[in-house]
Scaffold this active site. Structure first.
Site, PDB file in Angstrom:
ATOM      1  N   LYS A  65     -46.768  -3.696 -48.596  1.00  0.00           N
ATOM      2  CA  LYS A  65     -47.533  -3.927 -50.090  1.00  0.00           C
ATOM      3  C   LYS A  65     -47.766  -5.219 -50.254  1.00  0.00           C
ATOM      4  CE  LYS A  65     -49.570  -3.769 -53.503  1.00  0.00           C
ATOM      5  NZ  LYS A  65     -49.639  -3.412 -55.152  1.00  0.00           N
ATOM      6  N   ASP A 100     -53.916  -1.666 -50.376  1.00  0.00           N
ATOM      7  CA  ASP A 100     -53.689  -0.685 -51.631  1.00  0.00           C
ATOM      8  C   ASP A 100     -54.689  -0.460 -51.229  1.00  0.00           C
ATOM      9  OD1 ASP A 100     -55.654  -2.777 -52.145  1.00  0.00           O
ATOM     10  OD2 ASP A 100     -54.725  -2.956 -53.226  1.00  0.00           O
TER      11      ASP A 100
END
Ligand code: SF4
Length: 211
Positions: A120, A138
């Site tokens: 991420k 996320d």
């Protein structure tokens, strides 16, 4: 969701907010990296607050090394998992100074080798600092995508793959911002504001009466 509906959904996001921006405030690429690491399991608001005073001391890897681990740990006390995060920031600063001429390697496979940097964070950095077309996933992106019916994926990695498959490429670099902002202010975890949601016409959960 049909691909044509996905395209129409993202056109709605684009109409509503053509140029979505990160809410993390930063002055240098390295201070952005520090903020993104701090933002895991913490709100951008809490990170910006800590960075208000800390930022001049974390604008470069050398500055972090000058501050040192004990003082950095102390300054991060209000942030979740501050001890681990401080350790990672100091270790990655050493790596950047010793192996990358103090620059952030803007390359996915190098980034994910750095302590505290997962898929991420690497994707967020590459979109923000190198204008690459990528989708960072996320918890907001996962929840909102599942509710909308963009994918049934249960993990960030499989969702990322599904999103590359269904979202038109022209929207990739803005997808994270749109879904994060939507998850933060409209499609919140506990109390989604479905009646005023501008994409409810596309939303699987809404249509099925699940939200
Ligand atoms: S309609 Fe409700 S569940 Fe669907 S995206 Fe909007 S806020 Fe989220």
């Amino acid at each position: 969701m049909e691909k044509s509906d996905v395209a129409a959904l993202f056109q709605s996001f684009e109409r509503q907010n053509p140029r979505p921006q990160t809410e993390l405030i930063y002055t240098t690429p390295f201070s952005f990296l520090v903020s993104v690491i701090l933002s895991a399991q913490a709100t951008d608001k809490s990170v910006n607050k800590v960075m208000e005073t800390l930022r001049p001391k974390v604008e470069t890897p050398e500055a972090v090394l000058a501050v040192g681990l004990p003082a950095l740990t102390e300054s991060l006390k209000s942030i979740n998992y501050f001890q681990n995060k401080a350790k990672n920031i100091v270790t990655l600063s050493k790596i950047l100074v010793e192996h990358f001429q103090s620059c952030i390697p803007l390359n996915f496979s190098e980034l994910v080798k750095l302590p505290g940097v997962g898929r991420k964070t690497a994707n967020v950095l590459l979109v923000e600092l190198a204008q690459e077309e990528r989708i960072a996933v996320d918890t907001h992106v996962l929840r909102v995508s599942q509710r909308l019916g963009l994918s049934g994926a249960q993990t960030p990695e499989t969702l990322e793959r599904d999103l590359y498959d269904v979202v038109p490429r022209v929207f990739w670099s803005r997808t994270n911002h749109w879904l994060v902002l939507h998850g933060r202010y409209v499609c919140t975890a506990r109390n989604p504001q479905c009646s005023s949601c501008f994409v409810k016409g596309f939303c699987k959960s809404f249509q099925e009466g699940l939200s």
